[in-house]
Design a protein around this motif. Structure first.
Motif, PDB file in Angstrom:
ATOM      1  N   ASP A   9       0.867  -1.169   0.000  1.00 30.70           N
ATOM      2  CA  ASP A   9       0.000   0.000   0.000  1.00 30.70           C
ATOM      3  C   ASP A   9       0.915   1.233   0.000  1.00 30.70           C
ATOM      4  N   THR A  13       1.992   3.324   4.541  1.00 29.13           N
ATOM      5  CA  THR A  13       2.767   2.081   4.452  1.00 29.13           C
ATOM      6  C   THR A  13       4.113   2.348   3.786  1.00 29.13           C
ATOM      7  N   SER A  43      -2.876   0.353  -4.383  1.00 27.11           N
ATOM      8  CA  SER A  43      -3.438   1.520  -3.701  1.00 27.11           C
ATOM      9  C   SER A  43      -4.855   1.811  -4.156  1.00 27.11           C
ATOM     10  N   ASN A  70      -7.839   0.466  -5.997  1.00 29.37           N
ATOM     11  CA  ASN A  70      -8.078  -0.728  -5.186  1.00 29.37           C
ATOM     12  C   ASN A  70      -8.065  -2.019  -6.000  1.00 29.37           C
ATOM     13  N   SER A 182     -11.616   2.949   2.924  1.00 29.73           N
ATOM     14  CA  SER A 182     -10.154   2.882   2.929  1.00 29.73           C
ATOM     15  C   SER A 182      -9.607   3.699   4.088  1.00 29.73           C
ATOM     16  N   LYS A 196      -8.145  -5.450  -3.578  1.00 25.02           N
ATOM     17  CA  LYS A 196      -6.719  -5.626  -3.834  1.00 25.02           C
ATOM     18  C   LYS A 196      -6.354  -7.102  -3.970  1.00 25.02           C
ATOM     19  N   CYS A 216       2.287  -9.045   1.694  1.00 20.86           N
ATOM     20  CA  CYS A 216       1.451  -7.865   1.480  1.00 20.86           C
ATOM     21  C   CYS A 216       1.444  -6.999   2.730  1.00 20.86           C
ATOM     22  N   GLY A 218       0.147  -3.301   4.628  1.00 22.12           N
ATOM     23  CA  GLY A 218      -0.808  -2.200   4.573  1.00 22.12           C
ATOM     24  C   GLY A 218      -1.196  -1.685   5.935  1.00 22.12           C
ATOM     25  N   ASN A 222      -8.982  -1.073   3.393  1.00 24.79           N
ATOM     26  CA  ASN A 222      -8.954  -1.650   2.051  1.00 24.79           C
ATOM     27  C   ASN A 222      -7.741  -2.548   1.809  1.00 24.79           C
ATOM     28  N   ASP A 223      -6.848  -2.648   2.803  1.00 26.19           N
ATOM     29  CA  ASP A 223      -5.701  -3.554   2.700  1.00 26.19           C
ATOM     30  C   ASP A 223      -5.987  -4.933   3.296  1.00 26.19           C
ATOM     31  N   VAL A 243      -7.129  -4.054  10.892  1.00 27.96           N
ATOM     32  CA  VAL A 243      -6.077  -4.495   9.978  1.00 27.96           C
ATOM     33  C   VAL A 243      -5.045  -5.326  10.739  1.00 27.96           C
TER      34      VAL A 243
END
Length: 270
Positions: A9, A13, A43, A70, A182, A196, A216, A218, A222-223, A243
């Protein structure tokens, strides 16, 4: 060593609180790319809003990718080609406009390198434009103006109200669209089943990479999809609590070069 794919991200991030990539983080990322590992930026930003970081990391040289909106659009940096794209059904625009107007939300989409606003831009739309380095154009009739392919719309509202409106939008349009926040004040409105993770999965298949070798990182809502999808899902120390709960590992914050810690632990010290 097997090739790793590091998916990042951008805001909160890759970049620090000043929206900058520190020299230490840049050096670490370019070092692993020199060794053959892949770096992909994923992103909610529009593609033009990611170009600064693409250029700074020299992703064209190293064969990187941009997952923008996204994941509704995937661009290969070396060729500049769109390798995957999903768009909103045109018939949804009037309903989204009506919902935003009734609830006093901001509503935008993107045309080229311009943010298109349905109403007078609020502070959150101004923030979105500033973050991406793009101008805002308020149009008189949003529904008539938006006659082009749209990768995403974005509604804006104060965080407490946005959480409620997110649920209302999901109830109303959840069978047709993907809707999630997000940031506390950004409600992302995407084509159905686009996030994503879904785009990353298609991209990995196309380039012959394994999910197990994917890391990954973030910090935002949205991550979560890609953090859960990854072989190793990483949350930044500055991430939203939800998250962190989805992640396999929590690294230092974006203001503490948290990505270097990730590279040292999961790819190898530079």
């Amino acid at each position: 060593m097997e090739q790793k794919v590091l998916v990042l991200d951008i805001d909160g991030t890759l970049t620090n609180s000043k929206k900058e990539i520190t020299s230490s983080t840049k050096e670490a990322l370019q070092d692993i790319m020199e060794k053959g590992h892949k770096v992909i930026l994923a992103s909610g930003r529009p593609t033009p809003g990611m170009r600064r970081y693409e250029e700074e990391l020299e992703l064209e040289k190293y064969g990187g990718y941009l997952l923008s909106y996204n994941g509704a659009r995937v661009v290969e940096c070396r060729s500049g080609e769109i390798v995957y794209q999903r768009t909103l059904p045109q018939m949804m625009i009037p309903g989204l406009y009506g919902f935003a107007k009734r609830h006093g939300c901001g509503l935008i989409t993107y045309l080229g390198s311009t943010v298109i606003s349905a109403f007078r831009p609020d502070e959150y739309i101004e923030l979105e434009a500033r973050i991406n380095g793009l101008p805002v154009k308020q149009v008189e009739n949003f529904v008539d103006f938006v006659d082009f392919e749209v990768n995403k719309c974005l509604m804006t509202k104060e965080s407490g109200e946005a959480a409620v409106l997110e649920k209302e939008l999901q109830k109303k349009y959840g069978e047709l669209l993907s809707i999630y926040r997000s940031e506390p004040f950004f409600i992302e409105i995407m084509p159905r089943n686009v996030n994503k993770a879904s785009s990353l999965e298609k991209m990995l298949e196309a380039i012959g990479q394994k999910r197990e070798n994917t890391i990954c990182c973030g910090d935002g809502f949205n991550d979560i999809s890609m953090i859960k999808f990854a072989g190793v899902g990483v949350a930044m120390a500055n991430a939203q609590q939800e998250v962190k709960e989805a992640a396999d590992y929590i690294t230092a914050s974006n203001d503490e070069d948290g990505l270097i810690q990730v590279i040292d632990k999961f790819i190898g010290k530079i």
